[in-house]
Design a protein around this motif. Structure first.
Motif, mmCIF file in Angstrom:
data_model
loop_
_atom_site.group_PDB
_atom_site.id
_atom_site.type_symbol
_atom_site.label_atom_id
_atom_site.label_comp_id
_atom_site.label_asym_id
_atom_site.label_seq_id
_atom_site.Cartn_x
_atom_site.Cartn_y
_atom_site.Cartn_z
ATOM 1 N N VAL A 215 0.857 -1.188 0.000
ATOM 2 C CA VAL A 215 0.000 0.000 0.000
ATOM 3 C C VAL A 215 0.892 1.236 0.000
ATOM 4 C CG1 VAL A 215 -1.928 -1.111 1.220
ATOM 5 C CG2 VAL A 215 -0.162 0.105 2.533
ATOM 6 N N SER A 216 0.375 2.327 -0.544
ATOM 7 C CA SER A 216 1.091 3.599 -0.490
ATOM 8 C C SER A 216 0.458 4.429 0.620
ATOM 9 C CB SER A 216 1.002 4.325 -1.837
ATOM 10 O OG SER A 216 1.671 5.570 -1.773
ATOM 11 N N GLY A 217 1.211 4.652 1.689
ATOM 12 C CA GLY A 217 0.638 5.261 2.871
ATOM 13 C C GLY A 217 1.033 6.706 3.102
ATOM 14 N N TYR A 218 0.217 7.381 3.874
ATOM 15 C CA TYR A 218 0.513 8.706 4.401
ATOM 16 C C TYR A 218 0.020 8.730 5.840
ATOM 17 C CZ TYR A 218 -4.428 9.320 3.203
ATOM 18 O OH TYR A 218 -5.782 9.161 3.091
ATOM 19 N N VAL A 219 0.515 9.649 6.631
ATOM 20 C CA VAL A 219 0.188 9.693 8.057
ATOM 21 C C VAL A 219 -1.035 10.582 8.289
ATOM 22 C CG1 VAL A 219 0.993 10.357 10.356
ATOM 23 C CG2 VAL A 219 2.562 9.249 8.751
ATOM 24 N N GLY A 220 -1.976 10.060 9.063
ATOM 25 C CA GLY A 220 -3.150 10.839 9.427
ATOM 26 C C GLY A 220 -3.966 11.240 8.213
ATOM 27 N N ASP A 221 -4.288 12.534 8.119
ATOM 28 C CA ASP A 221 -5.083 13.003 6.980
ATOM 29 C C ASP A 221 -4.215 13.400 5.786
ATOM 30 O OD1 ASP A 221 -3.965 15.410 7.774
ATOM 31 O OD2 ASP A 221 -5.858 16.357 8.337
ATOM 32 N N GLY A 222 -2.893 13.271 5.921
ATOM 33 C CA GLY A 222 -1.992 13.517 4.790
ATOM 34 C C GLY A 222 -1.797 14.967 4.429
ATOM 35 N N THR A 223 -2.229 15.876 5.312
ATOM 36 C CA THR A 223 -2.106 17.304 4.980
ATOM 37 C C THR A 223 -0.754 17.892 5.383
ATOM 38 O OG1 THR A 223 -3.173 17.916 7.070
ATOM 39 C CG2 THR A 223 -4.588 17.695 5.126
ATOM 40 N N ALA A 224 0.087 17.113 6.066
ATOM 41 C CA ALA A 224 1.427 17.607 6.390
ATOM 42 C C ALA A 224 2.142 17.979 5.091
ATOM 43 C CB ALA A 224 2.220 16.546 7.142
ATOM 44 N N ARG A 225 2.735 19.171 5.082
ATOM 45 C CA ARG A 225 3.361 19.704 3.866
ATOM 46 C C ARG A 225 4.882 19.726 4.009
ATOM 47 N NH1 ARG A 225 0.461 25.241 4.642
ATOM 48 N NH2 ARG A 225 0.854 24.493 6.761
ATOM 49 N N TRP A 226 5.538 19.288 2.942
ATOM 50 C CA TRP A 226 6.997 19.361 2.877
ATOM 51 C C TRP A 226 7.417 20.284 1.740
ATOM 52 C CZ3 TRP A 226 9.864 14.022 3.403
ATOM 53 C CH2 TRP A 226 9.750 13.569 4.730
ATOM 54 N N PRO A 227 8.362 21.184 2.014
ATOM 55 C CA PRO A 227 8.986 21.910 0.903
ATOM 56 C C PRO A 227 9.922 20.972 0.154
ATOM 57 C CG PRO A 227 10.096 22.443 2.951
ATOM 58 C CD PRO A 227 8.960 21.528 3.307
ATOM 59 N N GLY A 228 10.267 21.339 -1.046
ATOM 60 C CA GLY A 228 11.174 20.507 -1.832
ATOM 61 C C GLY A 228 11.959 21.346 -2.826
ATOM 62 N N VAL A 229 13.042 20.741 -3.325
ATOM 63 C CA VAL A 229 13.847 21.402 -4.353
ATOM 64 C C VAL A 229 14.580 20.337 -5.153
ATOM 65 C CG1 VAL A 229 15.957 21.682 -2.955
ATOM 66 C CG2 VAL A 229 15.469 23.313 -4.792
ATOM 67 N N HIS A 230 14.686 20.558 -6.445
ATOM 68 C CA HIS A 230 15.493 19.681 -7.292
ATOM 69 C C HIS A 230 16.970 19.913 -6.944
ATOM 70 C CE1 HIS A 230 17.243 17.798 -10.834
ATOM 71 N NE2 HIS A 230 16.048 17.296 -11.125
ATOM 72 N N ARG A 231 17.745 18.851 -6.926
ATOM 73 C CA ARG A 231 19.135 19.009 -6.468
ATOM 74 C C ARG A 231 19.958 19.904 -7.393
ATOM 75 N NH1 ARG A 231 23.627 14.725 -7.581
ATOM 76 N NH2 ARG A 231 23.163 14.073 -9.703
ATOM 77 N N LEU A 232 19.616 19.978 -8.680
ATOM 78 C CA LEU A 232 20.361 20.868 -9.572
ATOM 79 C C LEU A 232 20.053 22.328 -9.282
ATOM 80 C CD1 LEU A 232 20.167 18.917 -12.956
ATOM 81 C CD2 LEU A 232 21.994 18.889 -11.225
ATOM 82 N N ASP A 233 18.807 22.623 -8.914
ATOM 83 C CA ASP A 233 18.480 23.983 -8.495
ATOM 84 C C ASP A 233 19.187 24.328 -7.184
ATOM 85 O OD1 ASP A 233 16.795 24.855 -10.590
ATOM 86 O OD2 ASP A 233 15.100 23.741 -9.755
ATOM 87 N N ALA A 234 19.244 23.353 -6.267
ATOM 88 C CA ALA A 234 19.957 23.577 -5.002
ATOM 89 C C ALA A 234 21.438 23.828 -5.264
ATOM 90 C CB ALA A 234 19.780 22.376 -4.073
ATOM 91 N N ALA A 235 22.025 23.064 -6.170
ATOM 92 C CA ALA A 235 23.446 23.228 -6.491
ATOM 93 C C ALA A 235 23.727 24.624 -7.019
ATOM 94 C CB ALA A 235 23.879 22.178 -7.508
ATOM 95 N N HIS A 236 22.824 25.125 -7.853
ATOM 96 C CA HIS A 236 22.999 26.474 -8.398
ATOM 97 C C HIS A 236 22.972 27.511 -7.287
ATOM 98 C CE1 HIS A 236 22.982 29.716 -11.230
ATOM 99 N NE2 HIS A 236 21.766 30.116 -10.896
ATOM 100 N N LEU A 237 22.098 27.314 -6.303
ATOM 101 C CA LEU A 237 22.029 28.266 -5.202
ATOM 102 C C LEU A 237 23.290 28.220 -4.350
ATOM 103 C CD1 LEU A 237 20.533 30.420 -3.651
ATOM 104 C CD2 LEU A 237 19.301 28.614 -2.410
ATOM 105 N N PHE A 238 23.870 27.056 -4.160
ATOM 106 C CA PHE A 238 25.127 26.990 -3.414
ATOM 107 C C PHE A 238 26.208 27.820 -4.104
ATOM 108 C CE2 PHE A 238 23.477 23.270 -1.097
ATOM 109 C CZ PHE A 238 23.983 23.532 0.166
ATOM 110 N N ARG A 239 26.254 27.774 -5.436
ATOM 111 C CA ARG A 239 27.257 28.584 -6.140
ATOM 112 C C ARG A 239 26.968 30.072 -5.982
ATOM 113 N NH1 ARG A 239 27.766 31.078 -11.011
ATOM 114 N NH2 ARG A 239 26.003 30.053 -12.044
ATOM 115 N N LEU A 240 25.711 30.446 -6.112
ATOM 116 C CA LEU A 240 25.364 31.857 -5.950
ATOM 117 C C LEU A 240 25.702 32.351 -4.544
ATOM 118 C CD1 LEU A 240 21.887 32.063 -7.739
ATOM 119 C CD2 LEU A 240 24.129 32.727 -8.643
ATOM 120 N N ALA A 241 25.475 31.503 -3.547
ATOM 121 C CA ALA A 241 25.810 31.875 -2.170
ATOM 122 C C ALA A 241 27.304 32.064 -2.016
ATOM 123 C CB ALA A 241 25.305 30.808 -1.208
#
Length: 312
Positions: free
Chosen positions: A193-219
């Motif tokens: 089964v594909s599960g989620y906890v409770g009502d599943g409304t918990a929200r996670w931010p996310g980022v593609h690793r290539l976008d994250a890599a670009h930000l590390f260089r800019l920083a």
């Protein structure tokens, strides 16, 4: 610039390194194993052999650099239950980098995290600065210790170091990811089964690793001293939506798991899947002109590559 990178062969580091090299920087990567050293050498990186525990080695590598990006964290130690030990080792490394870079106006970028920063509301770059950088109690108490280390890093700006703390979402995704999303796919296959906890409304931010890599260089290249940055593309993806995509691709039912059963169903992931930790990157985008261009988390999952392997 000559840039010393810890965690250079890891999931995020292996994206940061080519980003730096493409911009003309010379990268020196910390490698603790022959395999890591070989992988770095193959990508044109100068290898510095050692570990986070080799403080003299870290000091000399940082002193010989024009800047440091600190991505490494001893997750092996943390996942065995000694999170405090991993946090303390990380703090000692930060202290050594501070000693090596003091008075130079060289950049020092620390990778930190967003999970649990401001539960239940959208966190910004201005949040999470109430930790005392010298609070030894938090270093022994658990995840808050990483925020203490982040505050220590920011405080090094007073020693003429161009410090920045780059907070990463709980999921930094992309092809080849073996983190939380891959683990959820593996658990779904195992449980049927594909599960989620409770009502599943918990929200996670996310980022593609290539976008994250670009930000590390800019920083590295332009973040002002004492900057806090958020590598956030998706501000908050409901985890039920993630479960629904996984269920559809694996042809499995999508089910709610009661919070009290999350540990037995999801194992080590059970403790974090109920975290509601949305975050924004508005200030980061305004400061550095960063604009993520890769697919969002749901679109990335829909590509299907997370379902092409049976291992997490």
């Amino acid at each position: 610039m000559r840039i010393f990178v810890t965690g250079a062969s890891g999931w995020i580091g292996s994206a940061v390194v080519p980003e730096l090299i493409a911009a003309g920087h010379h990268v020196v990567g910390l490698a603790r194993s022959d395999a890591s050293a070989a992988a770095l050498t193959a990508t044109g990186v100068e290898v510095h052999r050692g570990t986070l525990g080799d403080l003299d080695g870290l000091r000399s590598a940082a002193a010989a650099s024009d800047g440091v990006i600190h991505l490494a964290f001893n997750h092996d130690l943390a996942f065995t239950g000694d999170f405090a030990g991993a946090v303390q080792a990380d703090r000692r490394a930060v202290e050594v980098f501070g000693e090596a870079l003091a008075g130079s106006d060289r950049p020092f970028v620390l990778a930190s995290g967003l999970a649990g920063l401001m539960p239940g509301r959208v966190s910004t770059e201005q949040d999470g600065h109430d930790f005392d950088p010298h609070d030894a109690a938090h270093l022994d108490a658990g995840p808050g210790g990483r925020q203490v280390t982040a505050q220590l890093t920011l405080s090094l700006a007073s020693r003429d170091i161009r410090t920045s703390v780059l907070r990463l979402p709980p999921t930094v995704y992309g092809a080849g990811d073996r983190g939380f999303m891959a683990a959820l796919v593996a658990i779904a296959r195992n449980k049927g089964v594909s599960g989620y906890v409770g009502d599943g409304t918990a929200r996670w931010p996310g980022v593609h690793r290539l976008d994250a890599a670009h930000l590390f260089r800019l920083a590295l290249e332009g973040a002002p001293a004492g900057s806090t940055l958020h590598a956030v593309a998706d501000e908050g993806v409901p985890l039920r939506s993630v479960a629904e995509v996984i269920g559809r691709h694996l042809d499995l039912p999508v089910v709610s798991v009661e919070p009290e059963h999350a540990g037995s169903h999801f194992g080590w992931l059970g403790g974090v899947l109920a975290l509601d930790c949305p975050a924004t990157s508005t200030l980061t985008r305004e400061l550095l002109g960063w604009q993520p261009t890769r697919p969002g988390l749901i679109d990335e999952l829909e590509k299907g590559h997370y379902f092409h392997t049976h291992t997490a």
